[in-house]
Design a protein around this motif. Structure first.
Motif, PDB file in Angstrom:
ATOM      1  N   LYS A  50      40.322  31.899  19.128  1.00  0.00           N
ATOM      2  CA  LYS A  50      38.965  32.374  18.841  1.00  0.00           C
ATOM      3  C   LYS A  50      38.211  31.430  17.909  1.00  0.00           C
ATOM      4  N   GLN A  51      38.879  30.999  16.821  1.00  0.00           N
ATOM      5  CA  GLN A  51      38.208  30.137  15.856  1.00  0.00           C
ATOM      6  C   GLN A  51      37.834  28.795  16.469  1.00  0.00           C
ATOM      7  N   LEU A  54      34.725  29.420  18.781  1.00  0.00           N
ATOM      8  CA  LEU A  54      33.481  29.611  18.036  1.00  0.00           C
ATOM      9  C   LEU A  54      33.018  28.305  17.407  1.00  0.00           C
ATOM     10  N   ASP A  94      40.034  41.906  20.950  1.00  0.00           N
ATOM     11  CA  ASP A  94      39.473  41.814  19.601  1.00  0.00           C
ATOM     12  C   ASP A  94      38.752  40.483  19.391  1.00  0.00           C
ATOM     13  N   ASP A  95      39.360  39.403  19.877  1.00  0.00           N
ATOM     14  CA  ASP A  95      38.722  38.088  19.749  1.00  0.00           C
ATOM     15  C   ASP A  95      37.448  38.019  20.580  1.00  0.00           C
ATOM     16  N   LYS A  97      35.302  40.270  21.025  1.00  0.00           N
ATOM     17  CA  LYS A  97      34.196  40.925  20.338  1.00  0.00           C
ATOM     18  C   LYS A  97      33.411  39.935  19.492  1.00  0.00           C
ATOM     19  N   GLU A  98      34.110  39.042  18.798  1.00  0.00           N
ATOM     20  CA  GLU A  98      33.419  38.056  17.960  1.00  0.00           C
ATOM     21  C   GLU A  98      32.720  37.002  18.819  1.00  0.00           C
ATOM     22  N   VAL A  99      33.369  36.622  19.902  1.00  0.00           N
ATOM     23  CA  VAL A  99      32.732  35.669  20.816  1.00  0.00           C
ATOM     24  C   VAL A  99      31.480  36.296  21.429  1.00  0.00           C
ATOM     25  N   LYS A 100      31.560  37.583  21.741  1.00  0.00           N
ATOM     26  CA  LYS A 100      30.408  38.298  22.305  1.00  0.00           C
ATOM     27  C   LYS A 100      29.229  38.268  21.342  1.00  0.00           C
ATOM     28  N   VAL A 101      29.493  38.489  20.050  1.00  0.00           N
ATOM     29  CA  VAL A 101      28.425  38.461  19.050  1.00  0.00           C
ATOM     30  C   VAL A 101      27.763  37.095  19.020  1.00  0.00           C
ATOM     31  N   TRP A 102      28.563  36.038  19.073  1.00  0.00           N
ATOM     32  CA  TRP A 102      28.005  34.669  19.042  1.00  0.00           C
ATOM     33  C   TRP A 102      27.149  34.417  20.278  1.00  0.00           C
TER      34      TRP A 102
END
Length: 311
Positions: A50-51, A54, A94-95, A97-102
């Motif tokens: 994920k990191q 992003l 879970d990962d 979700k953060e990619v979706k926000v970006w």
């Protein structure tokens, strides 16, 4: 990879490339430069997490690059769910979700209605076990080798060569020899991958009696392209840069097919296709900066003469 691999066929290389895409070992990016696209590829010996994703997305954005995947080539395909389907093949929920926000914050996404979203959500629940990559092919990898802990730098992004998808690039499944009708077998199920646009495939289908004729026509396009590239010492012709010209070639052929008495349609089309790809190769040389450009242009003229004599 295509030209240097003696033991592996083009199909095997495509399959391996697509698997690396789907498992998160290779990420593809492109940006528009004039009428063309500039491609770059980043890869790692470990699947990107994920990191990594992003960080790479953010640095790519700063250099005006956008994440690329064959399933989101067109504007109307660049939906949030399409992106999530791609990343879900190697990222956890879970990962994602953060990619979706970006993505919602930084990408120009196409909106879909609620019913489409519901259908997409049902599909994404099983995406981990599905092949969703549909990678672009016939691509030449540029000099990029970022590890999973390294970030995509602007200096490297701006040093790429124009490459493709010659991959594009897509291929056609030519395994079946049965006489199949379009009514019982939709074309989308028959033509799995090809560098031709949907409009070009539709044009071929409209002028073909059955599926085998469609396959044969597309195969002749590939053969003609390979013939020209082989005679130009492997000079790559980026097929997707010339979608419009290729569509016009097909239009000319079918017009002549219906208005002229042609002894051998296959031979006539093959010759037209060879001349077409030779013209596209020469156009590429005039538009870009290539090492040994003079040599390639000279080979083009030699091949023009050879094709003229054969006709």
């Amino acid at each position: 990879m295509y030209s240097r691999s003696e033991k592996n066929s083009r199909r095997k290389i495509d399959r391996a490339w697509e698997e690396l895409i789907s498992q998160g070992f290779i990420l593809q990016f492109r940006k528009r430069e004039g009428r063309n696209f500039l491609f770059t590829y980043v890869y790692s010996l470990e699947s990107y997490d994920k990191q990594d994703i992003l960080g790479i997305l953010e640095e790519a954005k700063q250099s005006d690059y956008h994440f690329y995947h064959r399933s989101i080539r067109n504007k109307d395909e660049r939906t949030l769910q399409s992106y999530l389907n791609i990343f879900s093949t190697f990222l956890s929920n879970d990962d994602l979700k953060e990619v979706k926000v970006w993505l919602e914050k930084n990408e120009s996404l196409t909106k879909v209605d609620q019913s489409d979203n519901e259908n997409s959500n049902d599909q994404s629940a099983h995406s981990k076990n599905e092949d969703l990559s549909n990678v672009q092919n016939e691509q030449s990898i540029v000099e990029s080798s970022w590890g999973s802990s390294n970030r995509l730098t602007k200096e490297r992004l701006t040093s790429e060569k124009r490459e493709t998808e010659d991959r594009d690039t897509k291929k056609i499944d030519t395994q079946g020899n049965e006489e199949k009708s379009f009514s019982s077998n939709p074309l989308s199920e028959i033509v799995t991958q090809t560098f031709l646009t949907a409009e070009a495939i539709d044009l071929i289908a409209e002028n073909s009696k059955n599926v085998n004729v469609v396959k044969e026509t597309i195969d002749l396009m590939y053969q003609a392209k390979k013939y020209v590239q082989d005679h130009l010492d492997g000079f790559p012709i980026v097929a997707e840069y010339f979608d419009k010209q290729t569509y016009l070639l097909l239009q000319r052929f079918y017009f002549k097919k219906h208005t002229k008495k042609i002894h051998s349609l296959k031979g006539y089309f093959y010759n037209m296709a060879r001349n077409h790809w030779l013209e596209m190769a020469e156009m590429s040389l005039h538009q870009g900066h290539y090492p040994n450009k003079t040599k390639y242009l000279a080979r083009c003229q030699e091949l023009y003469q050879k094709l003229k004599q054969e006709v």
